[in-house]
Design a protein around this motif. Structure first.
Motif, mmCIF file in Angstrom:
data_model
loop_
_atom_site.group_PDB
_atom_site.id
_atom_site.type_symbol
_atom_site.label_atom_id
_atom_site.label_comp_id
_atom_site.label_asym_id
_atom_site.label_seq_id
_atom_site.Cartn_x
_atom_site.Cartn_y
_atom_site.Cartn_z
ATOM 1 N N MET A 128 11.297 1.126 -9.369
ATOM 2 C CA MET A 128 10.784 0.217 -10.397
ATOM 3 C C MET A 128 9.310 -0.093 -10.164
ATOM 4 O O MET A 128 8.493 -0.105 -11.098
ATOM 5 N N PHE A 129 8.945 -0.341 -8.904
ATOM 6 C CA PHE A 129 7.541 -0.589 -8.577
ATOM 7 C C PHE A 129 6.696 0.634 -8.896
ATOM 8 O O PHE A 129 5.594 0.524 -9.454
ATOM 9 N N ILE A 130 7.201 1.809 -8.560
ATOM 10 C CA ILE A 130 6.473 3.053 -8.813
ATOM 11 C C ILE A 130 6.245 3.251 -10.307
ATOM 12 O O ILE A 130 5.154 3.639 -10.733
ATOM 13 N N TYR A 131 7.257 2.962 -11.107
ATOM 14 C CA TYR A 131 7.095 3.100 -12.551
ATOM 15 C C TYR A 131 5.992 2.177 -13.056
ATOM 16 O O TYR A 131 5.173 2.581 -13.897
ATOM 17 N N GLY A 132 5.967 0.940 -12.552
ATOM 18 C CA GLY A 132 4.949 -0.012 -12.993
ATOM 19 C C GLY A 132 3.550 0.423 -12.626
ATOM 20 O O GLY A 132 2.624 0.353 -13.448
ATOM 21 N N VAL A 133 3.368 0.873 -11.380
ATOM 22 C CA VAL A 133 2.050 1.344 -10.948
ATOM 23 C C VAL A 133 1.649 2.583 -11.745
ATOM 24 O O VAL A 133 0.488 2.721 -12.176
ATOM 25 N N GLY A 134 2.593 3.494 -11.949
ATOM 26 C CA GLY A 134 2.294 4.705 -12.695
ATOM 27 C C GLY A 134 1.821 4.419 -14.102
ATOM 28 O O GLY A 134 0.892 5.064 -14.607
ATOM 29 N N ILE A 135 2.441 3.460 -14.763
ATOM 30 C CA ILE A 135 2.036 3.085 -16.116
ATOM 31 C C ILE A 135 0.586 2.605 -16.130
ATOM 32 O O ILE A 135 -0.210 2.973 -17.006
ATOM 33 N N LEU A 143 4.454 10.388 -6.735
ATOM 34 C CA LEU A 143 5.505 10.704 -7.691
ATOM 35 C C LEU A 143 4.918 11.003 -9.068
ATOM 36 O O LEU A 143 5.398 11.891 -9.783
ATOM 37 N N MET A 144 3.860 10.291 -9.432
ATOM 38 C CA MET A 144 3.183 10.551 -10.696
ATOM 39 C C MET A 144 2.593 11.959 -10.707
ATOM 40 O O MET A 144 2.706 12.705 -11.692
ATOM 41 N N LEU A 145 1.960 12.355 -9.606
ATOM 42 C CA LEU A 145 1.418 13.711 -9.498
ATOM 43 C C LEU A 145 2.533 14.750 -9.574
ATOM 44 O O LEU A 145 2.359 15.823 -10.167
ATOM 45 N N ASN A 146 3.676 14.435 -8.971
ATOM 46 C CA ASN A 146 4.827 15.341 -9.041
ATOM 47 C C ASN A 146 5.285 15.552 -10.485
ATOM 48 O O ASN A 146 5.484 16.691 -10.930
ATOM 49 N N TYR A 147 5.442 14.475 -11.220
ATOM 50 C CA TYR A 147 5.890 14.566 -12.604
ATOM 51 C C TYR A 147 4.915 15.386 -13.443
ATOM 52 O O TYR A 147 5.309 16.291 -14.179
ATOM 53 N N ILE A 148 3.634 15.056 -13.335
ATOM 54 C CA ILE A 148 2.633 15.694 -14.189
ATOM 55 C C ILE A 148 2.458 17.159 -13.837
ATOM 56 O O ILE A 148 2.420 18.032 -14.719
ATOM 57 N N SER A 149 2.334 17.472 -12.551
ATOM 58 C CA SER A 149 2.090 18.855 -12.147
ATOM 59 C C SER A 149 3.283 19.751 -12.472
ATOM 60 O O SER A 149 3.099 20.929 -12.811
ATOM 61 N N LEU A 175 0.836 -1.203 0.000
ATOM 62 C CA LEU A 175 0.000 0.000 0.000
ATOM 63 C C LEU A 175 0.874 1.258 0.000
ATOM 64 O O LEU A 175 0.584 2.230 -0.726
ATOM 65 N N LYS A 176 1.936 1.247 0.795
ATOM 66 C CA LYS A 176 2.852 2.393 0.814
ATOM 67 C C LYS A 176 3.483 2.618 -0.554
ATOM 68 O O LYS A 176 3.633 3.759 -1.008
ATOM 69 N N LEU A 177 3.835 1.524 -1.216
ATOM 70 C CA LEU A 177 4.444 1.651 -2.538
ATOM 71 C C LEU A 177 3.461 2.224 -3.548
ATOM 72 O O LEU A 177 3.828 3.047 -4.397
ATOM 73 N N VAL A 178 2.211 1.793 -3.466
ATOM 74 C CA VAL A 178 1.188 2.320 -4.385
ATOM 75 C C VAL A 178 0.978 3.811 -4.156
ATOM 76 O O VAL A 178 0.878 4.598 -5.107
ATOM 77 N N LEU A 179 0.921 4.218 -2.884
ATOM 78 C CA LEU A 179 0.755 5.640 -2.577
ATOM 79 C C LEU A 179 1.976 6.436 -3.038
ATOM 80 O O LEU A 179 1.845 7.550 -3.567
ATOM 81 N N ALA A 180 3.165 5.882 -2.853
ATOM 82 C CA ALA A 180 4.372 6.553 -3.317
ATOM 83 C C ALA A 180 4.334 6.736 -4.829
ATOM 84 O O ALA A 180 4.729 7.796 -5.347
ATOM 85 N N ALA A 181 3.857 5.731 -5.533
ATOM 86 C CA ALA A 181 3.730 5.830 -6.992
ATOM 87 C C ALA A 181 2.751 6.929 -7.385
ATOM 88 O O ALA A 181 3.009 7.696 -8.320
ATOM 89 N N GLN A 185 4.277 24.254 -6.152
ATOM 90 C CA GLN A 185 4.292 23.899 -4.739
ATOM 91 C C GLN A 185 3.535 22.593 -4.488
ATOM 92 O O GLN A 185 3.918 21.781 -3.638
ATOM 93 N N PHE A 186 2.464 22.395 -5.249
ATOM 94 C CA PHE A 186 1.769 21.104 -5.185
ATOM 95 C C PHE A 186 2.695 19.995 -5.648
ATOM 96 O O PHE A 186 2.726 18.899 -5.060
ATOM 97 N N SER A 187 3.476 20.274 -6.696
ATOM 98 C CA SER A 187 4.439 19.299 -7.187
ATOM 99 C C SER A 187 5.486 18.984 -6.128
ATOM 100 O O SER A 187 5.863 17.823 -5.925
ATOM 101 N N ALA A 188 5.958 20.031 -5.431
ATOM 102 C CA ALA A 188 6.957 19.836 -4.377
ATOM 103 C C ALA A 188 6.384 19.019 -3.217
ATOM 104 O O ALA A 188 7.056 18.143 -2.661
ATOM 105 N N LEU A 189 5.139 19.299 -2.847
ATOM 106 C CA LEU A 189 4.501 18.539 -1.771
ATOM 107 C C LEU A 189 4.295 17.083 -2.173
ATOM 108 O O LEU A 189 4.467 16.170 -1.355
ATOM 109 N N SER A 190 3.924 16.858 -3.436
ATOM 110 C CA SER A 190 3.744 15.488 -3.917
ATOM 111 C C SER A 190 5.063 14.729 -3.865
ATOM 112 O O SER A 190 5.113 13.569 -3.441
#
Length: 312
Positions: free
Chosen positions: A195-202, A86-92, A77-83, A168-173
């Motif tokens: 690697m896990f984050i990349y997979g979930v993000g995809i 990080l996805m929100l960080n990249y996009i924002s 669950l922590k890994l999914v939330l981290a993904a 700032q939203f990106s920084a918080l994410s």
């Protein structure tokens, strides 16, 4: 107590961290160029895909992928939330470039280390000394000085403040991602976490991505997209290697130079008339320049002073 560093270690550390800072400084320019032909979600999906393929191959080759067998549901669950964060960080961060220059975006993102410090105090019982709190105060003052022209613009530059909010939203994410990764570091290597984050993000971004945009890219646009995709692997890989040779304080101080590099590179792009109409130089008066100096100084002093004190 004295702290020494081998000459060879210093040179290797300098090469690695300089490469990381260079790639992070270049990234906002490439992201701004990509905004004309691909949306942020599709670009992030492609960046994650390239990173996942390369990371998976390396982790399988090294045998480190076996670490996933020991994870429980809470860890997953922590890994999914981290993904997600990080996805929100990249996009924002890509979206903020519609309102801010690359240099200004990098400058405002320098709040992330301070958010991380507060998160460490909140979740990991790390102490925030009066010295650290004074650095937070000087950082806030620096941001106000840098954007002081917009404070008296009677709303005509409201889009700039929207860009500030987005970054700032990106920084918080990013901070939330980093805190979650810190909580998992004893169970999973950073490479496996990413690697896990990349997979979930995809998986999460696939339904929202416009894959037809990838089929319409010309050769120059493909170079930009591929650079964005490889940037994360190179920058974070060199960052991790630099930590083997340099103390954390010196590495962090070098990273604080990233926005200065972004400002400089953007100015060169404008001066040499690359991509005319896409980039414009930041009009900085004395107060704005003072704000830049204060922000960078706050970050560097925060990292360097504790080490200087312990070495004396």
């Amino acid at each position: 107590m004295t702290i020494t560093m081998k000459a060879s270690d210093f040179k290797l550390g300098l090469i690695f961290i300089s490469t990381a800072v260079l790639f992070w400084g270049l990234l906002p320019i490439a992201l701004k160029l990509s905004a004309d032909f691909i949306d942020p979600i599709t670009l992030t999906w492609f960046r994650f895909l390239v990173a996942l393929v390369i990371s998976f191959g390396f982790q399988c080759y090294s045998g480190s992928i076996r670490q996933f067998a020991q994870l429980d549901r809470v860890s997953i669950l922590k890994l999914v939330l981290a993904a997600l964060f990080l996805m929100l960080n990249y996009i924002s961060f890509v979206y903020c470039l519609e309102y801010l220059s690359p240099g200004a975006s990098q400058l405002n993102f320098q709040t992330a280390p301070f958010f991380l410090a507060f998160g460490g105090a909140l979740f990991f019982n790390e102490k925030l000394s009066p010295f650290k709190l004074s650095c937070f105060a000087s950082l806030a003052l620096g941001i106000l000085l840098f954007f002081h022209p917009n404070l008296t613009s009677n709303g005509q530059d409201s889009s700039v403040w929207l860009g500030v909010l987005i970054v700032q939203f990106s920084a918080l994410s990013w901070t939330c991602y980093a805190l979650l990764q810190k909580s998992m570091i004893s169970r999973l290597s950073p490479a496996n976490i990413l690697m896990f984050i990349y997979g979930v993000g995809i998986c999460l971004m696939a339904p929202l991505s416009d894959f037809s945009a990838l089929g319409q890219l010309d050769i120059n646009q493909w170079w930009i997209v591929l650079f964005c995709a490889l940037n994360t692997l190179v920058a974070y890989g060199c960052f991790g290697q630099s930590m083997k040779y340099w103390p954390t304080a010196e590495v962090s101080a070098m990273i604080a130079l990233t926005p200065v590099l972004s400002f400089s590179l953007t100015a060169l792009v404008v001066k040499w008339q690359f991509w005319p109409g896409v980039f414009s130089a930041d009009n900085l008066d004395l107060l704005s320049i003072s704000g830049i100096v204060l922000i960078i100084a706050s970050v560097m002093v925060l990292q360097l002073y504790p080490r200087w004190k312990s070495a004396s």
